[in-house]
Design an enzyme around this catalytic site. Structure first.
Site, short mmCIF file in Angstrom:
data_model
loop_
_atom_site.label_atom_id
_atom_site.label_comp_id
_atom_site.label_asym_id
_atom_site.label_seq_id
_atom_site.Cartn_x
_atom_site.Cartn_y
_atom_site.Cartn_z
NE ARG A 112 -2.39 1.12 3.52
CZ ARG A 112 -2.85 1.65 4.69
NH1 ARG A 112 -4.28 1.39 5.36
NH2 ARG A 112 -2.40 1.40 5.71
CB THR A 155 -2.41 7.18 -2.96
OG1 THR A 155 -1.44 6.14 -3.38
CG2 THR A 155 -1.10 8.11 -4.26
CG ASP A 159 2.68 -2.31 8.61
OD1 ASP A 159 2.28 -1.98 8.02
OD2 ASP A 159 2.31 -4.00 8.12
CG ASP A 197 6.48 -2.50 8.82
OD1 ASP A 197 7.45 -3.43 8.49
OD2 ASP A 197 5.51 -1.16 9.33
C1 PRP Z 1 -1.07 -4.08 5.19
C2 PRP Z 1 -1.84 -5.44 5.29
C3 PRP Z 1 -2.78 -4.91 4.14
C4 PRP Z 1 -2.64 -3.49 3.90
C5 PRP Z 1 -4.15 -2.89 4.23
O1 PRP Z 1 0.24 -4.58 4.38
O2 PRP Z 1 -1.47 -6.48 5.32
O3 PRP Z 1 -2.09 -6.10 3.31
O4 PRP Z 1 -1.81 -3.17 4.03
O5 PRP Z 1 -4.50 -1.45 3.85
P1 PRP Z 1 -5.57 -1.69 2.64
O6 PRP Z 1 -6.64 -2.04 3.39
O7 PRP Z 1 -5.75 0.00 3.10
O8 PRP Z 1 -5.25 -1.25 1.67
P2 PRP Z 1 1.29 -3.35 3.68
O9 PRP Z 1 0.89 -2.85 2.00
O10 PRP Z 1 1.85 -2.34 4.72
O11 PRP Z 1 2.59 -4.44 2.92
P3 PRP Z 1 2.65 -5.41 3.82
O12 PRP Z 1 1.83 -7.02 4.18
O13 PRP Z 1 4.39 -6.19 2.77
O14 PRP Z 1 3.19 -5.11 5.47
#
Ligand code: PRP
Length: 208
Positions: free
Chosen positions: A103, A107, A199, A202
């Site tokens: 994500r 944005t 997160d 993380d």
């Molecule tokens: C986080 C989480 C989801 C997403 C949720 O992943 O694990 O995939 O964000 O957000 P959304 O509902 O607003 O789309 P991230 O992008 O942080 O990646 P990661 O899994 O690599 O930590």
């Protein structure tokens, strides 16, 4: 009506409380994600169709059941990886397909960086797993990828969700049941679930 199923199971709620705690270290966090995913998958699969079969015991023949579905587990990378392990504990014969999304922190839109689906998927049910359903952008993107690949029946499993994510996913895919450990109050201005757990990627992989 949206198909949203927040868990009320005491073990799930207990483990989620430990998962949220800022003092929970990555090793314990991963253990909790794995066992929570298994418990949530147990709830999410309660309505699977079965076929009647016969089984030969050491003494006689007994009537039995066999799950009729062929199941695919779809972890959204990377945070979904820990959940996939837990669902595999429950359904070891499931196929596992990976969809990589991150994500954008400004944005909040998902960007796809990896997609490993078979060319001819032969599963009848896809269980999409991601610990967090925040804005819902990643969940909607993953469901779109799977529908395009020909997977008609999907269920989405998340450990924690914001109302905004539930709304967005159920608007886009009203036929996709959402099984969630807990639904929190809201998203904050930078798209984090509040009170949330931080997160999940993380915290599992110690990249804070
Ligand atoms: C986080 C989480 C989801 C997403 C949720 O992943 O694990 O995939 O964000 O957000 P959304 O509902 O607003 O789309 P991230 O992008 O942080 O990646 P990661 O899994 O690599 O930590």
């Amino acid at each position: 009506m949206a198909l949203v199923f927040p868990s009320t199971h005491p073990l799930i709620l207990h483990k989620l409380t430990a998962l949220r705690a800022v003092k929970t270290e990555p090793a314990e966090f991963r253990r909790l994600v794995r066992s929570l995913a298994m418990l949530l998958a147990y709830e999410a699969t309660a309505d699977l169709p079965t076929n009647r079969v016969e089984v030969v015991t050491p003494l006689a023949t007994a009537p039995g059941s066999a799950v009729a579905d062929t199941i695919g587990i779809v972890p959204i990378l990377r945070a979904g990886l820990g959940m996939a392990d837990g669902v595999l504990d429950l359904i070891p014969e499931a196929q596992v397909w990976h969809v990589g999304l991150f994500r954008d922190e400004h944005t909040l839109r998902p960007t796809e960086y990896y997609n490993k689906l078979p060319t001819e998927p032969r599963v009848s049910l896809g269980l999409v797993v991601d610990p967090m359903l925040a804005t819902g952008g990643s969940a909607v993107h993953a469901c779109a990828v799977l529908r395009k690949a020909g997977i008609g029946r999907l269920k989405f499993l998340a450990l924690i969700a914001a109302p905004e994510g539930i709304e967005r996913l159920s608007q886009a895919y009203p036929d996709v049941p959402i099984h969630v450990g807990v639904i929190d109050e809201s998203l904050n201005s930078i798209g984090f679930i509040v009170p949330g757990l931080g997160d999940a990627g993380d915290r599992q992989f110690a990249t804070t």
